[in-house]
Design a protein around this motif. Structure first.
Motif, short mmCIF file in Angstrom:
data_model
loop_
_atom_site.label_atom_id
_atom_site.label_comp_id
_atom_site.label_asym_id
_atom_site.label_seq_id
_atom_site.Cartn_x
_atom_site.Cartn_y
_atom_site.Cartn_z
N VAL A 198 0.85 -1.19 0.00
CA VAL A 198 0.00 0.00 0.00
C VAL A 198 0.89 1.24 0.00
O VAL A 198 1.77 1.37 0.87
CB VAL A 198 -0.93 0.02 1.23
N LEU B 259 0.91 5.37 0.20
CA LEU B 259 0.07 6.49 0.63
C LEU B 259 0.67 7.80 0.14
O LEU B 259 1.83 8.10 0.42
CB LEU B 259 -0.06 6.50 2.16
N ILE C 222 -5.49 2.79 8.22
CA ILE C 222 -5.02 2.12 7.01
C ILE C 222 -4.01 1.03 7.37
O ILE C 222 -4.05 -0.08 6.82
CB ILE C 222 -4.41 3.13 6.02
N VAL D 207 3.17 -1.02 4.26
CA VAL D 207 2.67 0.30 3.86
C VAL D 207 3.86 1.23 3.68
O VAL D 207 4.82 1.19 4.46
CB VAL D 207 1.72 0.87 4.94
N ILE E 192 -3.17 5.15 -2.48
CA ILE E 192 -4.26 5.90 -1.87
C ILE E 192 -3.83 7.35 -1.71
O ILE E 192 -2.80 7.62 -1.08
CB ILE E 192 -4.65 5.34 -0.49
N SER F 52 -9.32 6.06 4.77
CA SER F 52 -9.07 4.77 5.42
C SER F 52 -10.16 3.76 5.08
O SER F 52 -9.89 2.56 4.93
CB SER F 52 -8.95 4.95 6.93
N ALA G 288 -9.40 2.57 1.58
CA ALA G 288 -8.27 1.64 1.61
C ALA G 288 -8.72 0.26 2.06
O ALA G 288 -8.30 -0.76 1.50
CB ALA G 288 -7.18 2.18 2.53
#
Length: 236
Positions: A91, A93, A105, A117, A188, A221, A224
């Motif tokens: 992920v 961000l 998240i 992340v 995201i 969030s 996500a």
């Protein structure tokens, strides 16, 4: 760093990162026994003192002093996928500066099986007690890394055959009709602004979550979590 909230403190205790826990008088005996079973020393105080100590009433009567949360590296995340013999699910961000969104998240990413992340150094909330509290202990288990340049990282991932999906409300492609079976990165963006133009252009495909209500956008969030669920469901 002062860590507060029951789940984050218990996870830190299990990891051996806490020597002393401060509890508010009146905390349930079952929880006290769970804390003492870890071998930590328990100090008692009032809820008002804990309010003043951490600057919030959301501590659930539990505060502990722990080492600052440490950033992982992107390589740690890649190694995690390799060790599990799973195609990468990462992920990215872009501009998530609200610590509660950041923590939520991280929690969703850990629960739904992502390998890590990544945030950009100058465009993210720090790893703070609020992030740890909202993540409910997930920061103990999931690598969270920083990169100096997110667009450059996306190029590196694409060179390693990672398909990069960017979340965009106006995208033509529906997330429920998206192939997540290979190596995948989910991007995201910030609430309101979304992804930056350069980050957006680096994505292989833009995807959207279909909505039916009058309000057309979701909390970052929440979005996500939905995207991660669809990704893991598709991979299963």
């Amino acid at each position: 760093m002062l860590l507060y909230g029951r789940n984050p403190v218990l996870e830190a205790l299990r990891e051996g990162r806490v020597q002393e826990v401060t509890l508010a008088r009146g905390v349930e005996e079952a929880f006290v026994r769970e804390v003492k079973a870890t071998g930590a020393f328990v100090r008692w105080t009032s809820r008002i003192e804990l309010d003043q100590l951490v600057g919030t009433t959301g501590h659930q009567g539990v505060v502990a002093e722990v080492d600052d949360l440490a950033w992982a590296s992107v390589d740690d995340i890649l190694d995690r996928a390799d060790a599990r013999q799973e195609p990468l699910l990462i992920v990215l961000l872009d501009g998530i500066t609200d610590p509660r969104n950041f923590g939520a998240i991280i929690r969703s990413a850990e629960v739904l099986g992502a390998h890590g992340v990544v945030v950009e150094e100058r465009r993210s909330a720090p790893l703070s007690p609020v992030v740890a509290k909202t993540a409910a202990g997930a920061t103990t288990y999931l690598p969270v890394a920083q990169t100096k340049n997110l667009p450059r990282l996306i190029d590196q991932l694409k060179a390693d055959n990672v398909w990069v999906y960017g979340a965009a409300g106006e995208a033509a492609q529906d997330v429920t009709r998206t192939d997540f079976t290979g190596k995948v990165a989910l991007v995201i963006g910030a609430e309101g602004e979304g992804m930056r133009r350069l980050v957006r252009e680096k994505c292989d495909t833009l995807i959207r979550i279909p909505t039916r209500g009058q309000v057309q956008s979701l909390n970052a969030s929440v979005a996500a979590g939905i995207l991660l669920y669809e990704a893991t469901r598709g991979r299963a």
